[in-house]
Design an enzyme around this catalytic site. Sequence first.
Site, PDB file in Angstrom:
ATOM      1  N   GLY A 215      32.523  37.240  32.546  1.00 24.60           N
ATOM      2  CA  GLY A 215      33.586  36.846  32.106  1.00 24.60           C
ATOM      3  C   GLY A 215      34.591  38.131  32.366  1.00 24.60           C
ATOM      4  N   GLY A 218      33.478  41.613  33.850  1.00 23.46           N
ATOM      5  CA  GLY A 218      33.399  42.291  35.066  1.00 23.46           C
ATOM      6  C   GLY A 218      31.847  41.493  35.415  1.00 23.46           C
ATOM      7  N   GLY A 244      33.954  32.130  40.126  1.00 21.11           N
ATOM      8  CA  GLY A 244      32.367  32.852  40.137  1.00 21.11           C
ATOM      9  C   GLY A 244      32.115  32.485  41.612  1.00 21.11           C
ATOM     10  CG  ASP A 245      32.585  29.164  42.878  1.00 23.50           C
ATOM     11  OD1 ASP A 245      31.362  28.645  42.803  1.00 23.50           O
ATOM     12  OD2 ASP A 245      33.054  27.089  42.382  1.00 23.50           O
TER      13      ASP A 245
END
Length: 331
Positions: A215, A218, A244-245
Amino acid sequence: MIVTVTANTALDVTYRVTELTLHTSHRVRSVHARAGGKGINVARVLHALDHRVLALATVGGATGGAVRRDLGAAGFATALTTVGGETRRTVTVVDRDATVFNEPGPTVTGAEWAALLRSYQDHLAAASAVVLSGSLPPGAPRDGYADLAARAAAAEVPAVLDAGGAALWHGCAGGPAIVAPNAAELAEATGCADPLTGARVLLRRGARAVVITRGEAGIAAVTGDGIWSACPPERVTGNPTGAGDAVTAALAEAVVAGRPWPERVARAVALSAAAVGTPSAGEIDTATLVRLEPRVRPELLPRETATLPQAPPDIPGHPRGTDDPGSSRCH
């Protein structure tokens, strides 16, 4: 060619509202729908970065038809396995942040899972890396990702696994080159409150490296070359659902190029921020990527006494969802 696998494909629907309030009605300012699921989003990011990509996915029912039509216009190659159930939907409600509702997806039969495996095996020889991303659908083997990762390892193709819970835990047994959980997924899979301890558990389980998305703090990469940590150099606001992707896409392109870990971490942090500044998962803002990447400063942490840095107070978080719960395995 980078091959992405989305075993639990979705039609991603994004609603934008002025402010989300529980237990009331909302007037939606805009609606956006397109093919999704984490592997599809990774494929979109890689395609935007000019990589040759092939997206393997499952589709079924009327929703699957909408996914198939949208992917036909996406600009990258696909290999779609038809299933009897209805492709799931995800609904993301965006105001100042994002609230996500994930349907479980259709139950796949043994024959349908075998068809996906055949498609995967057929394309593995041409792959420079594979990305195994997102939840496994109901009915899939619990070690489905372990099987896919092991097949890639046997073909000397590096696999990047982005999953949570039981899918992550069992997937590590297949020896993926990199696993990329968020901190909540890591704790859920291992039972470890400390991320570094959880990462070491997954390394013993079979993963070659563990990249933890944290988050607002980092990214931390626990690798054979050391422990690297980095955070975004400035505040980026927007829709965090695809962050996240974007990290997973950055790791896949980096493992193909053979980049050293400091460069991988810097690229992943910058690409994640570039995704936050866009309306939908699977998109990136190239100007943000170009501006931020040279300014990310990865830090090498001491192996034995490392503690991960806390989040800077002025950097917003990039939350991601979790999968099914795991049991306590922190030992």
